[in-house]
Design a protein around this motif. Sequence first.
Motif, PDB file in Angstrom:
ATOM      1  N   ASP A  47      -1.025  40.070  75.015  1.00 61.22           N
ATOM      2  CA  ASP A  47      -2.442  39.641  75.003  1.00 61.22           C
ATOM      3  C   ASP A  47      -3.141  40.665  75.850  1.00 61.22           C
ATOM      4  N   ILE A  48      -2.517  41.012  76.905  1.00 55.66           N
ATOM      5  CA  ILE A  48      -3.015  42.206  77.676  1.00 55.66           C
ATOM      6  C   ILE A  48      -3.218  43.536  76.836  1.00 55.66           C
ATOM      7  N   LEU A  49      -2.280  43.785  76.306  1.00 56.45           N
ATOM      8  CA  LEU A  49      -2.311  45.181  75.356  1.00 56.45           C
ATOM      9  C   LEU A  49      -3.645  44.940  74.392  1.00 56.45           C
ATOM     10  N   VAL A  50      -3.505  43.862  73.792  1.00 55.77           N
ATOM     11  CA  VAL A  50      -4.729  43.661  72.724  1.00 55.77           C
ATOM     12  C   VAL A  50      -6.168  43.779  73.534  1.00 55.77           C
ATOM     13  N   PRO A  69       3.630  43.778  60.129  1.00 56.21           N
ATOM     14  CA  PRO A  69       4.381  42.751  61.116  1.00 56.21           C
ATOM     15  C   PRO A  69       5.861  42.978  61.040  1.00 56.21           C
ATOM     16  N   GLY A  70       6.495  42.514  62.220  1.00 53.01           N
ATOM     17  CA  GLY A  70       8.095  42.529  62.272  1.00 53.01           C
ATOM     18  C   GLY A  70       8.442  41.560  63.316  1.00 53.01           C
ATOM     19  N   GLY A  71       9.863  41.590  63.574  1.00 55.10           N
ATOM     20  CA  GLY A  71      10.319  40.642  64.501  1.00 55.10           C
ATOM     21  C   GLY A  71       9.785  41.331  65.980  1.00 55.10           C
ATOM     22  N   PRO A  99       4.963  39.108  68.815  1.00 55.56           N
ATOM     23  CA  PRO A  99       4.025  38.604  69.623  1.00 55.56           C
ATOM     24  C   PRO A  99       2.736  39.409  69.883  1.00 55.56           C
ATOM     25  N   LEU A 100       2.670  40.779  69.493  1.00 61.52           N
ATOM     26  CA  LEU A 100       1.302  41.415  69.251  1.00 61.52           C
ATOM     27  C   LEU A 100       0.549  40.748  68.129  1.00 61.52           C
TER      28      LEU A 100
END
Length: 260
Positions: free
Chosen positions: A17-20, A35-37, A41-42
């Motif tokens: 969440d912080i990165l986004v 997407p991938g494993g 979360p991102l």
Amino acid sequence: MATAQLQTAKQTMTGADILVEALIRNGGKYMFAYPGGASMPLHQALLKRGDQLRTILPRHEQGGGFAAQGVSRSTDGIGMCMATSGPGATNLVTALADAKMDSIPIVAVTGQVSQAVIGTDAFQETPIIEISRAITKHSFMITANDHTDPDSVREALLSIPRIVKEAFFIAKSGRPGPVLIDFPKNIQTASIEVDDIDWDPAMKLPGYRPLHRKPIPEQIKQSLAAIRRSKRPILYVGGDRKSTRLNSSHIPLSRMPSSA
């Protein structure tokens, strides 16, 4: 009692969440993400902020990388792309190399396996920092000095806004180019209190001094002389046309055919 405790509970944010949020605060508008494993979360964090940061699903990571280039080439913003660890990250290599050679600013984010298994040939682990070192302008890996120590993990989370700010600055300044952020999954899922986060920290780039070279008069005279000697001169304007604010309105003044 339960209601009072709920009201006094402090809000937290995960590393993802912080990165986004940091991407949004630095002007990111479009994220081309496959997407991938290791990057899930991102993607969940991107879903929460879809009103401010549009996520576009490419059919291949390489296509997402070139689409990010398109954003940088056609707007004043910096294009962004995202891939998971392992083959997802390596699929970005061609787009990163092309951006480096053509001086296109992009910020690429890759998910990475948790720190506990980095270097153990874990499932879908590739050392993307080492692989892309020669074809990126700079690269970051967001890690804790000791992934088992909560204080060390907290420091890593607090560093995310600074790293994102530096990534955008490095990508755009001097000779533009691609910057890679590799993000282990354990830091993505760790959390910290929102009140502790500094969203506009000072950058720590002691060795980075982008040069702003002025045109050399003698070279300009030589170019003008070459144009005068030419029978059919053509302007072939490079990618720096945009970063130097030389837009299409200047070209007709030359009264010469042009290609950019």
